[in-house]
Design an enzyme around this catalytic site. Structure first.
Site, short mmCIF file in Angstrom:
data_model
loop_
_atom_site.label_atom_id
_atom_site.label_comp_id
_atom_site.label_asym_id
_atom_site.label_seq_id
_atom_site.Cartn_x
_atom_site.Cartn_y
_atom_site.Cartn_z
N GLN A 121 0.80 -1.18 0.12
CA GLN A 121 0.14 -0.13 -0.02
C GLN A 121 1.03 1.00 0.01
O GLN A 121 1.52 1.49 1.06
CB GLN A 121 -0.84 0.01 1.26
CG GLN A 121 -1.83 1.26 1.35
CD GLN A 121 -2.53 1.48 2.79
OE1 GLN A 121 -1.73 1.19 3.83
NE2 GLN A 121 -3.82 1.66 2.66
N GLY A 122 0.77 2.06 -1.08
CA GLY A 122 1.45 3.24 -1.04
C GLY A 122 0.85 4.44 -0.79
O GLY A 122 0.34 5.23 -1.96
N SER A 124 0.78 6.55 2.34
CA SER A 124 1.47 7.63 3.23
C SER A 124 2.86 8.00 2.40
O SER A 124 3.49 7.39 1.81
CB SER A 124 1.96 7.17 4.64
OG SER A 124 0.91 6.66 5.19
N SER A 156 4.37 -1.22 4.01
CA SER A 156 4.66 -2.65 4.54
C SER A 156 4.69 -3.67 3.45
O SER A 156 4.03 -3.45 2.21
CB SER A 156 3.51 -3.13 5.22
OG SER A 156 3.13 -2.01 6.57
N GLU A 239 -10.00 -1.47 5.07
CA GLU A 239 -8.73 -1.51 5.96
C GLU A 239 -8.94 -1.51 7.46
O GLU A 239 -8.59 -2.43 8.36
CB GLU A 239 -7.52 -0.50 5.67
CG GLU A 239 -6.22 -0.84 6.54
CD GLU A 239 -5.25 0.19 5.93
OE1 GLU A 239 -5.49 1.11 5.24
OE2 GLU A 239 -4.04 0.22 6.15
#
Ligand code: FAD
Length: 378
Positions: A121-122, A124, A156, A239
């Site tokens: 997941q990109g 932040s 992550s 999420e």
């Protein structure tokens, strides 16, 4: 709400239990936490076993009751959790299922369910965490591609991922919520640099990701151009609303093990500790009930969880930290030895009130969207 099992759910529980009893003893040994290729191989192997047995879809399409029985039974049997499949299975996949075109669903959902492809997941960036809409990574149209430049942080599983659900700014002049798009970024594209970040617990769970004119096909955009904020809300509701629910069962198991250990080492004689463990038992039981309610509500509301997920996220992340503080009380000085059971879990529990949106942000959402209080100033 009726919490009892239907006949179908009871039959499913018995069948799953017997499959787990024959399958789990044949699993290879768990790799060490820092062996990333090993972790990927282990987690995707487990996902493939679930797929071949017809259980992989249970996170997505099954009736809520079956899904909860699945989560409870796999956890109680000590089966692996989703691991490196977390993003793909629990929020990128459901987002593509809800918002993608038929071609996109065809391209990505099968490989996620089979464990063939891992997602990260990109979202932040160094200056865009809680205030995600201030993200600056930009995507400029070049024919049938976007050229993407910028940087992401806390990604992550970036080191072992094949795909990244990436938020980019496609219109720098628009209102900050309106110029964002949601892209599927192939992690092997030229121009991507992944730099792992080591945590307090000693492993590199996440990474910085640098993007230098990375070419991403326009066809990889999920949702309309500049409509990415709305798609992001769908991703975040999965999420926060449903992605952590299986872990509640794991916490209940850890709590039971703690009580056994406390009896063995004499800590059980302390009434304050017994009260603490009792309170946690009540908390996790209530969280499981809340999960049952959230999952049923999501189903009734068309599949996308509502803001009730923020109540779950807030209470769950706090209770998880309290659980491992109680573990430290039971263990005494052993809690400082990272090679001992529960010590690394205690350190990683600290991150749960930050990851997937901090507790303060969940409180803001609960205040505004559930309680109808006025919007905060930030
Ligand atoms: C273990 C872990 C894994 C993660 N994995 C990923 C990942 O895979 N992909 C990804 O994109 N991100 C990931 N993150 C990042 C995570 O989503 C962000 O850390 C989080 O959203 C907070 O953003 P920030 O760190 O920039 O803190 P900031 O936004 O700078 O916040 C700092 C503090 O200010 C408070 N604050 C900020 N704004 C407000 C407000 N309006 N009201 C009240 N308080 C406020 C926050 O609650 C916090 O306490 C991960 C984080 C962790 C810890």
């Amino acid at each position: 709400m009726d919490f009892g099992l239907t006949e179908e759910e009871a039959e499913f529980r018995a069948e799953l239990r017997s499959w787990l009893a024959t399958t789990l003893p044949r699993l290879p040994p768990k790799p060490s936490p820092d062996d990333w290729p090993g972790r990927r191989a282990y987690d995707t192997h487990w996902q493939r076993l679930l797929y071949d047995a017809g259980y992989a879809h249970l996170h997505w399409e099954a009736a809520p009751g079956l899904r909860l029985v699945f989560l409870e039974e796999t956890e109680l049997a000590g089966a692996p959790y989703v691991g490196a499949n977390f993003v793909g299975l629990l929020h990128a996949g459901p987002t593509i299922a809800a918002e993608g075109t038929p071609e996109q669903r065809e391209r990505w959902l099968g490989p996620i369910l089979r464990g063939d492809e891992i997602w990260c997941q990109g979202f932040s960036e160094p200056d865009a965490g809680s205030d995600l809409a201030s993200l600056r990574t930009r995507a400029v149209r070049d024919g049938d591609d976007y050229l993407v430049t910028g940087s992401k942080i806390w990604t992550s599983h970036a080191e072992i991922a094949d795909w990244c659900e990436l938020l980019v700014r496609t219109d720098p002049d628009a209102h900050r919520h309106r110029g964002i798009s949601w892209l599927a970024l192939p992690m092997d594209a030229p121009g991507i640099t992944v730099r792992p970040l080591r945590t307090l617990a000693g492993t590199a769970e996440f990474a910085e990701v640098f993007l230098d004119e990375v070419r991403v096909p326009v066809a990889n955009r999920v949702g309309a151009e500049n409509d990415g904020w709305r798609v992001t809300m769908v991703t975040l509701s999965f999420e926060r609303g449903t992605a952590f629910v299986g872990e509640v069962v794991a916490c209940r198991r850890t709590l039971a093990a703690l009580a056994v250990r406390a009896r063995e080492n004499g800590r059980w004689d302390d009434p304050a500790l017994r009260r603490r463990l009792g309170r946690l038992h009540t908390e996790f039981t209530a969280l499981w009930r809340l999960t049952q309610w959230n999952v049923s509500e999501a189903r009734a509301g068309g599949g996308v969880p509502g803001p009730g997920g923020s109540v779950f996220k807030l209470r769950y992340s706090g209770a998880r930290q309290e659980l491992y503080e109680a573990a430290a009380e039971v263990l005494g000085p052993d809690a400082l030895d990272l090679d001992r059971e529960w010590a690394v879990d205690r350190l990683s529990a600290l991150s749960y009130t930050i990851a997937a949106g901090t507790s303060q942000i969940q409180r803001n959402i609960i205040a505004e969207r559930l309680l109808g209080l006025p919007k905060g100033g930030a």
